[in-house]
Every structure is written in C-alpha cells, then in structure tokens.
Design a protein around this motif. Sequence first.
Motif, mmCIF file in Angstrom:
data_model
loop_
_atom_site.group_PDB
_atom_site.id
_atom_site.type_symbol
_atom_site.label_atom_id
_atom_site.label_comp_id
_atom_site.label_asym_id
_atom_site.label_seq_id
_atom_site.Cartn_x
_atom_site.Cartn_y
_atom_site.Cartn_z
ATOM 1 N N LEU A 155 0.788 -1.234 0.000
ATOM 2 C CA LEU A 155 0.000 0.000 0.000
ATOM 3 C C LEU A 155 0.822 1.288 0.000
ATOM 4 N N VAL A 156 1.943 1.313 0.706
ATOM 5 C CA VAL A 156 2.677 2.579 0.848
ATOM 6 C C VAL A 156 3.064 3.192 -0.500
ATOM 7 N N PRO A 157 3.574 2.414 -1.470
ATOM 8 C CA PRO A 157 3.951 3.046 -2.736
ATOM 9 C C PRO A 157 2.772 3.624 -3.524
ATOM 10 N N LEU A 158 1.558 3.212 -3.171
ATOM 11 C CA LEU A 158 0.381 3.659 -3.926
ATOM 12 C C LEU A 158 -0.352 4.800 -3.226
ATOM 13 N N ALA A 159 0.251 5.374 -2.195
ATOM 14 C CA ALA A 159 -0.443 6.361 -1.362
ATOM 15 C C ALA A 159 -1.030 7.508 -2.160
ATOM 16 N N SER A 160 -0.280 8.034 -3.112
ATOM 17 C CA SER A 160 -0.752 9.205 -3.857
ATOM 18 C C SER A 160 -1.724 8.832 -4.977
ATOM 19 N N LEU A 161 -1.939 7.543 -5.181
ATOM 20 C CA LEU A 161 -2.762 7.096 -6.308
ATOM 21 C C LEU A 161 -4.161 6.658 -5.899
ATOM 22 N N VAL A 162 -4.402 6.477 -4.601
ATOM 23 C CA VAL A 162 -5.704 5.962 -4.171
ATOM 24 C C VAL A 162 -6.419 6.971 -3.276
ATOM 25 N N ASP A 251 -0.908 1.588 -15.607
ATOM 26 C CA ASP A 251 0.530 1.815 -15.774
ATOM 27 C C ASP A 251 1.094 2.627 -14.608
ATOM 28 N N ASP A 252 0.322 3.599 -14.118
ATOM 29 C CA ASP A 252 0.767 4.394 -12.973
ATOM 30 C C ASP A 252 0.971 3.514 -11.741
ATOM 31 N N VAL A 253 0.056 2.593 -11.529
ATOM 32 C CA VAL A 253 0.141 1.679 -10.389
ATOM 33 C C VAL A 253 1.383 0.799 -10.493
ATOM 34 N N GLN A 254 1.574 0.183 -11.641
ATOM 35 C CA GLN A 254 2.724 -0.707 -11.811
ATOM 36 C C GLN A 254 4.036 0.069 -11.693
ATOM 37 N N ARG A 255 4.073 1.245 -12.267
ATOM 38 C CA ARG A 255 5.288 2.061 -12.203
ATOM 39 C C ARG A 255 5.637 2.422 -10.760
ATOM 40 N N ALA A 256 4.638 2.746 -9.955
ATOM 41 C CA ALA A 256 4.885 3.119 -8.566
ATOM 42 C C ALA A 256 5.477 1.956 -7.774
ATOM 43 N N LEU A 257 4.966 0.760 -7.992
ATOM 44 C CA LEU A 257 5.476 -0.409 -7.280
ATOM 45 C C LEU A 257 6.889 -0.764 -7.734
ATOM 46 N N GLN A 259 9.169 1.162 -9.137
ATOM 47 C CA GLN A 259 10.136 2.170 -8.698
ATOM 48 C C GLN A 259 10.423 2.062 -7.206
ATOM 49 N N ALA A 260 9.409 1.757 -6.409
ATOM 50 C CA ALA A 260 9.594 1.669 -4.960
ATOM 51 C C ALA A 260 10.562 0.559 -4.568
ATOM 52 N N TYR A 261 10.568 -0.539 -5.321
ATOM 53 C CA TYR A 261 11.329 -1.713 -4.901
ATOM 54 C C TYR A 261 12.429 -2.109 -5.876
ATOM 55 N N ALA A 262 12.784 -1.216 -6.783
ATOM 56 C CA ALA A 262 13.788 -1.543 -7.803
ATOM 57 C C ALA A 262 15.115 -1.980 -7.190
ATOM 58 N N ASP A 263 15.481 -1.393 -6.059
ATOM 59 C CA ASP A 263 16.779 -1.693 -5.450
ATOM 60 C C ASP A 263 16.661 -2.470 -4.142
ATOM 61 N N GLU A 264 15.472 -2.999 -3.869
ATOM 62 C CA GLU A 264 15.263 -3.720 -2.613
ATOM 63 C C GLU A 264 15.613 -5.202 -2.773
ATOM 64 N N PRO A 265 16.442 -5.734 -1.865
ATOM 65 C CA PRO A 265 16.882 -7.121 -2.022
ATOM 66 C C PRO A 265 15.834 -8.171 -1.696
ATOM 67 N N PHE A 266 14.804 -7.809 -0.924
ATOM 68 C CA PHE A 266 13.867 -8.822 -0.460
ATOM 69 C C PHE A 266 12.454 -8.692 -1.025
ATOM 70 N N VAL A 267 12.186 -7.662 -1.800
ATOM 71 C CA VAL A 267 10.835 -7.436 -2.320
ATOM 72 C C VAL A 267 10.856 -7.542 -3.835
ATOM 73 N N HIS A 268 10.012 -8.412 -4.364
ATOM 74 C CA HIS A 268 9.958 -8.637 -5.814
ATOM 75 C C HIS A 268 8.561 -8.307 -6.323
ATOM 76 N N VAL A 269 8.492 -7.434 -7.322
ATOM 77 C CA VAL A 269 7.218 -7.036 -7.926
ATOM 78 C C VAL A 269 6.973 -7.860 -9.181
ATOM 79 N N LEU A 270 5.838 -8.532 -9.219
ATOM 80 C CA LEU A 270 5.460 -9.343 -10.369
ATOM 81 C C LEU A 270 4.693 -8.502 -11.379
ATOM 82 N N ALA A 271 4.551 -9.034 -12.576
ATOM 83 C CA ALA A 271 3.779 -8.359 -13.614
ATOM 84 C C ALA A 271 2.296 -8.377 -13.247
ATOM 85 N N PRO A 272 1.535 -7.377 -13.690
ATOM 86 C CA PRO A 272 0.091 -7.376 -13.423
ATOM 87 C C PRO A 272 -0.561 -8.662 -13.927
#
Length: 340
Positions: A155-162, A251-257, A259-272
């Motif tokens: 939820l945190v990365p989507l704060a400005s979108l919802v 696209d805005d939703v996917q981009r936010a997720l 970007q938020a976790y691009a450099d995070e070692p433990f969080v992986h974002v899957l495709a919609p």
Amino acid sequence: MTASVGIVGASGYGGAELLRLLAGHPQLEVAVVAAHSQAGEPVASLFPNLAGTAVFDAVDVDRLAGLDLVFLSTPHGPSLELGAALHDAGVRTVDLSAAFRLPADGFATWYGETHPRPDLAPAVYGLPEFNRKQIADATLVANPGCYVTTALLGLVPLASLVQPGTVVVDGKSGTSGAGRAAKDALHATHVAGSVTAYGAPAHRHTGEIEAHLAAFGADLGPISFTPHLLPIPRGLLTTSYATLRDGVSADDVQRALVQAYADEPFVHVLAPGEFPVVKAVTGSNGAQLSAVTDPRTRRVTVVAVTDNLGKGAAGQALQNANLLLGLEETTGLTAIGLYP
C-alpha cells in the motif's frame, strides 16, 4: 567482526526461527537463549530441527545487558519491561512484540492498557524498505507485525494514487502466527480443510496499519481489516483493495510499485495479473507482490505474500539487527523460498 546476541522468548516459534537463521549467520554468535518457563530444558526437546546440546537459559537482564544486541520474542507484556530496561542500559534491541510499535495513546486504544514508557512509544519502526536510516541509528527497534508488514509493502507506494478512506485489507495467515500455545481453534482436526475469519472489525493490527501508513506519508484514513486463519503452518497473504484517484491508470500503479522496490533485495514485484503465491517465499525473508486495476470499478487490488515467521517476524528482525550492527543488510538471509 563477531557480535554477541541473545534471544528472549526462544521457546516460541519466532524465537526458534531466529535460532535457525542465526545458526547460519557468519558474524553473529548466540550467547543467550532465554525462555522463562523452559529454562534448563534442551532446545531440541521443543524444536527437533535445532538438534544439539543447547539448553534454554533463564532470563537475566544483567547478562543480557552485556551483549551487543538482544532480540525480544516475548508477548508485549514482558517486552514492555525488558525493552525499556535494555534501552536504558544502551543495549541495541529488536522487539518482535507490539510493545513499542504505536504511540502511547494508540497503544491504549488498541491494547486497552496504559503504556508504562510513553517516551519510548513508538520506538523506531523496523520496516527497512521505508525506514532504513532511522533503524541503523536506533537503540530500540519495534519489529512490525506480520500482517502489517505485508499490507504496508503493497500500500505505501500507492499512497498518492488511491482515495483515502477506501482501503480494505483481507489477510490470511498460517497457524504459526498464533503462537505455540495450545488453543482449541488451532487443533489440527479443526484447522485442516477449513478457513475462518477472526478478530474483525477491530483486530489490533488495524491500528498499526493505519498509524504506519500515516508515518510513511501514506495517510489513507481509516481502513477495514479482517484476518483469516489458513490450514498451513506458515505463510501469509494480504489482498488490499482501494479506489483509485481520478486519472490514475494501471501503468501508474505498476510504475509506482516497480520504482519503490527496484533496489530492494527482499521485495519482488510481479507483472500485473501474475499473482504471488505463499509457497514462493516460505522459509525466506522475501516478499512478492503484484497489482491489478479494474477500469469498471476504478479499484486497485494489491496481493502480497510473506512468510509470517520470515519477513513477518524473525527474518525481518535479523534484517534490522544487521542494520543496527552496521553489517550488510542481507547477511544470513535469502529472498528465495522453499519450493515445492
């Protein structure tokens, strides 16, 4: 560098998972394995995967105060006392309970008791993806709740979108999240082949989700949260729903997720449309998530998974400990689950 650490509450599932993880950590040495009611008993008598000669120690605050770091894996009552004492002694501490996660007034609201140390409430909140620098500089870290960790990651990365006030979180956890104590509702005969809701509409994690959404700049107002018990030993899934603001696209939703976790070692974002599965992160400190949007209802659905004993408890506690001790954050941890 080798640092000495202790675990208080080592006879619980969170404490046992810490022992398992620390057994493979190259820079941390377990000096104290404390468990009040099991003191003197072999660790392997409760946890056969931890076979060896170790026995549970009695809880000795003076001995703990001589260590480099202490993990508290006790209920919030004992942690309130021990966490404050260790903080006052200058001992770096990671508390896995709810003792220091909320401000004093929030603690009173959700736990029905007065916080004895409002000056420590809240402590630094141990969600590294959003609070890394503060954790590294802290003495006392409040490890987040398992449901809360998983919901916040989505939820945190989507704060400005919802739209505020529209968030609903549906959580499902394995039985180890309820602890080791014998309870009728956790009897294998009752759990197997069944799923049930509990704790609604005022489960304590509701207040924690709301408070830390706001703390991380994602004040989305009151939320609705309902947890469920799954007939599996470990693993956790949250499905969060919210109404999108006008003009927000998939696209805005996917981009936010991403970007938020691009450099995070433990969080992986899957495709919609590629939904995460609990089994993919079981036994690890990993988290996987994905989101889909519905143009008909203008709502987003975010699904996230963690291991409730991993990223939801002991794994994240070790991640925080690495930061507190100035070690590489990923040491002794993996994002790769046991599969199948």
